[in-house]
Design an enzyme around this catalytic site. Structure first.
Site, PDB file in Angstrom:
ATOM      1  N   ARG A 137     128.315  37.918 -50.584  1.00  0.00           N
ATOM      2  CA  ARG A 137     127.114  38.030 -51.431  1.00  0.00           C
ATOM      3  C   ARG A 137     127.090  36.908 -52.477  1.00  0.00           C
ATOM      4  NH1 ARG A 137     126.801  41.355 -55.721  1.00  0.00           N
ATOM      5  NH2 ARG A 137     128.138  42.934 -54.798  1.00  0.00           N
ATOM      6  N   LYS A 171     110.430  28.636 -41.348  1.00  0.00           N
ATOM      7  CA  LYS A 171     109.428  27.724 -40.781  1.00  0.00           C
ATOM      8  C   LYS A 171     110.106  26.527 -40.092  1.00  0.00           C
ATOM      9  CE  LYS A 171     106.781  30.622 -42.950  1.00  0.00           C
ATOM     10  NZ  LYS A 171     106.754  31.962 -42.429  1.00  0.00           N
ATOM     11  N   TYR A 227     100.471  31.037 -50.275  1.00  0.00           N
ATOM     12  CA  TYR A 227     100.783  32.107 -49.322  1.00  0.00           C
ATOM     13  C   TYR A 227     100.556  33.443 -50.051  1.00  0.00           C
ATOM     14  CZ  TYR A 227     103.656  35.161 -46.448  1.00  0.00           C
ATOM     15  OH  TYR A 227     104.097  36.200 -45.683  1.00  0.00           O
ATOM     16  N   ASP A 236     106.571  24.528 -53.421  1.00  0.00           N
ATOM     17  CA  ASP A 236     106.885  25.115 -52.115  1.00  0.00           C
ATOM     18  C   ASP A 236     106.637  24.045 -51.062  1.00  0.00           C
ATOM     19  OD1 ASP A 236     106.870  26.435 -49.653  1.00  0.00           O
ATOM     20  OD2 ASP A 236     106.060  28.289 -50.496  1.00  0.00           O
TER      21      ASP A 236
HETATM   22  C1  PLP Z   1     104.080  28.363 -47.607  1.00  0.00           C
HETATM   23  C2  PLP Z   1     104.928  29.582 -47.463  1.00  0.00           C
HETATM   24  N1  PLP Z   1     105.858  29.845 -48.402  1.00  0.00           N
HETATM   25  C3  PLP Z   1     106.635  30.929 -48.322  1.00  0.00           C
HETATM   26  C4  PLP Z   1     106.521  31.827 -47.289  1.00  0.00           C
HETATM   27  C5  PLP Z   1     107.419  33.026 -47.230  1.00  0.00           C
HETATM   28  O1  PLP Z   1     108.462  32.798 -46.330  1.00  0.00           O
HETATM   29  P1  PLP Z   1     109.266  33.997 -45.622  1.00  0.00           P
HETATM   30  O2  PLP Z   1     108.345  34.618 -44.644  1.00  0.00           O
HETATM   31  O3  PLP Z   1     110.435  33.304 -45.009  1.00  0.00           O
HETATM   32  O4  PLP Z   1     109.662  34.941 -46.681  1.00  0.00           O
HETATM   33  C6  PLP Z   1     105.571  31.600 -46.291  1.00  0.00           C
HETATM   34  C7  PLP Z   1     105.445  32.536 -45.163  1.00  0.00           C
HETATM   35  O5  PLP Z   1     104.638  32.406 -44.290  1.00  0.00           O
HETATM   36  C8  PLP Z   1     104.751  30.450 -46.381  1.00  0.00           C
HETATM   37  O6  PLP Z   1     103.801  30.197 -45.463  1.00  0.00           O
END
Ligand code: PLP
Length: 398
Positions: free
Chosen positions: A65, A215, A118, A190
Site C-alpha cells: 500500500r 487509456k 471528463y 490531465d
Molecule cells: C480525460 C480523462 N481523465 C480521467 C479519466 C478517468 O480515468 P479512469 O477511468 O482510469 O479512472 C477519464 C476516463 O475516461 C478520462 O477520459
C-alpha cells in the site's frame, strides 16, 4: 534453504509456505519481474521498525500500500518518458485526480476547474470536494483570461484537460502557468488524451500532470490505473495521502502497463494516422453535421495544437444530422466500433457522452458548454483505417 530444515524435519505444509524463493540470476530479463506481494520481510525486528518509523522512503519496500518495486518501476518509466522529476501511480485515473485534490486542497480552499472535463472529474469537484469545504469555479479555460478572472486569494489549484473530453478544445498550458506560477497556485493538467508521447505538460510549465493509465499508456483495455507526475517534494505529500487512503495500483496491473508502454509511440502514431483519415472522411460526408477535432480546418486552437502537441488526438466527437435519435441509430449500426465508454485502447469505440461519460453533468450545464444530445464520441483504434471508414460509412448510410 531454511536453516531450520537442517535440524528439523519440516513437514510439507511448512515447506509449501516457506520454500518458495527466487534464485538470483546473472542475466537481466527483458521484462522486470512482477513483485506480486503485499508485504516484505526484513532481516530483523529493528530494521523493519526503523523503516516504518523513518517515514516515506521511495525505495524501501515495507508494504505494497506504501510502495512496491513494480509500481516504482512504472512510476520511474512514465516520469522518464514525460520528463517529470517523479511520479506516483494509483488504482485508476480518477484515483490519481482525487489524490491530487485531497492532498493539495483543504476546507476553505478554492479550485478553478475547466468547465469541460471528463464527467467524473466534474463530479469530484462539484460534489465531493464541495462536501469537504472546497469551493470550485468552473470556467472556460480555453481563454486563460477566464482563469485570471476567477482567481481568489484562497485559490490553490487550477485544473484542466487539454485537449478536453469530448469537445477537443485546447488550453494554453504555458499561458496558464504564467498566471498560476507567480501566485504559487498548483497547475494540474490531465494529459490522458495525448499520452507523454504527444504532450508534456510539466515541460510547458504545469506543476502536475495526471493520466488515466487505463487509456493510451496501457493501451489494451485490460487495466484500470492512474498516475500523477510531479516533483519529488509533491510526491512525498501525495505518497503520504496514498498510504493512508489506500488507492494503490496492483503490481500485476503496473506490470501490464509497463508491457503496454513498450509500444506506446508506435501505437500513438497509428492512432493519429487513423484519426486524421477519419476526420477527413467525416468532414466529407453529407450526413455529418459537425466534427470536433483540432485537425478540422479552421479549428480555433489549430495554432496552439501545433505548438503545444507533437501529434493529434485519436479522440473526436461528431454530430450526425437528425439529432439525438440519429446519433443513437448511428452508434447502434456500427459493427467494428464497439459500443463502449473509455478511450485509448487498440480497438475503436463509440459512445454517447450526454448519456454515458458525461451524464453526471446536469443537462443544462452540459448543453451550456456544448455537449449536445446529438454528439457521438469516437475513440479511434489501430485497426486498418479503410475498414474503420467503411464501418462509419455503412452506419451513416444504413
Ligand atoms: C480525460 C480523462 N481523465 C480521467 C479519466 C478517468 O480515468 P479512469 O477511468 O482510469 O479512472 C477519464 C476516463 O475516461 C478520462 O477520459
Amino acid at each position: 534453504m531454511l536453516k531450520l530444515s537442517k535440524s528439523k524435519n519440516l513437514k510439507p505444509a511448512t515447506r509449501a509456505v516457506h520454500e518458495i524463493r527466487m534464485d538470483a540470476i546473472e542475466q537481466s530479463p527483458a521484462m522486470p519481474p512482477i513483485y506480486q506481494t503485499s508485504t516484505f520481510a526484513f532481516p530483523s525486528a529493528e530494521s523493519l521498525g526503523e523503516k516504518i518509523s523513518g517515514g516515506p522512503d521511495n525505495e524501501v519496500y515495507v508494504y505494497t500500500r506504501g510502495s512496491n518495486p513494480t509500481q516504482r518501476t512504472l512510476e520511474k518509466t512514465v516520469a522518464a518518458i514525460e520528463g517529470s522529476e517523479d511520479a506516483i501511480c494509483t488504482c485508476s485515473g480518477m484515483a490519481a485526480i482525487t489524490l491530487v485534490a485531497m492532498t493539495f486542497l483543504k476546507s476553505g480552499d478554492h479550485a478553478i476547474v475547466s468547465n469541460v472535463t471528463y464527467g467524473d472529474t466534474h463530479g469530484l469537484f462539484e460534489s465531493i470536494m464541495r462536501k469537504f469545504g472546497v469551493e470550485t469555479t468552473f470556467v472556460d479555460t480555453t481563454d486563460v483570461q477566464n482563469i485570471k478572472k476567477a482567481l481568489r486569494p484562497n485559490t490553490k489549484i487550477v485544473f484542466f484537460e487539454t485537449p478536453s473530453n469530448p469537445l477537443l478544445r485546447l488550453t494554453d498550458i504555458k499561458a496558464a502557468a504564467a498566471i498560476t506560477k507567480p501566485k504559487g497556485i498548483r497547475l494540474v493538467v490531465d494529459n490522458s488524451l495525448m499520452s507523454p508521447v504527444f504532450q508534456q505538460p510539466i515541460r510547458e510549465g504545469a506543476d502536475i500532470s495526471v493520466h488515466s493509465l487505463t487509456k493510451y499508456l496501457n493501451g489494451h483495455s485490460d487495466v484500470v490505473g492512474g498516475i500523477v507526475l510531479c516533483n519529488k517534494k509533491d510526491r512525498l505529500e501525495l505518497r503520504s495521502m496514498l498510504f493512508t487512503t489506500g488507492p494503490v495500483l496492483d503490481p500485476h496491473a503496473a506490470w501490464l502497463v509497463l508491457r503496454g508502454i513498450k509500444t506506446l509511440e508506435v501505437r500513438m502514431k497509428k492512432h493519429e494516422e487513423n484519426a486524421l483519415k477519419i476526420v477527413k472522411f467525416l468532414l466529407s460526408h453529407p450526413k455529418v453535421e459537425k466534427v470536433y477535432h483540432p485537425a478540422v480546418p479552421g479549428h480555433p486552437d489549430a495554432a496552439l495544437a501545433k505548438r503545444q502537441m507533437s501529434g493529434m488526438p485519436a479522440l473526436m466527437s461528431v454530430e450526425v444530422k437528425g439529432g439525438y435519435k440519429a446519433a443513437l441509430a448511428f452508434i447502434n449500426k456500427l459493427e467494428l466500433f464497439k459500443r463502449a465508454v473509455s478511450l485509448g485502447g487498440v480497438e475503436s469505440l463509440a459512445e454517447h457522452p450526454a448519456s454515458m461519460t458525461h451524464a453526471v453533468i446536469p443537462k443544462a450545464q452540459r448543453e451550456a458548454v456544448g455537449i449536445t444530445d446529438s454528439m457521438v464520441r469516437l475513440s479511434i483504434g489501430i485497426e486498418d483505417a479503410e475498414d474503420l471508414i467503411d464501418d462509419l460509412r455503412q452506419a451513416l448510410e444504413g
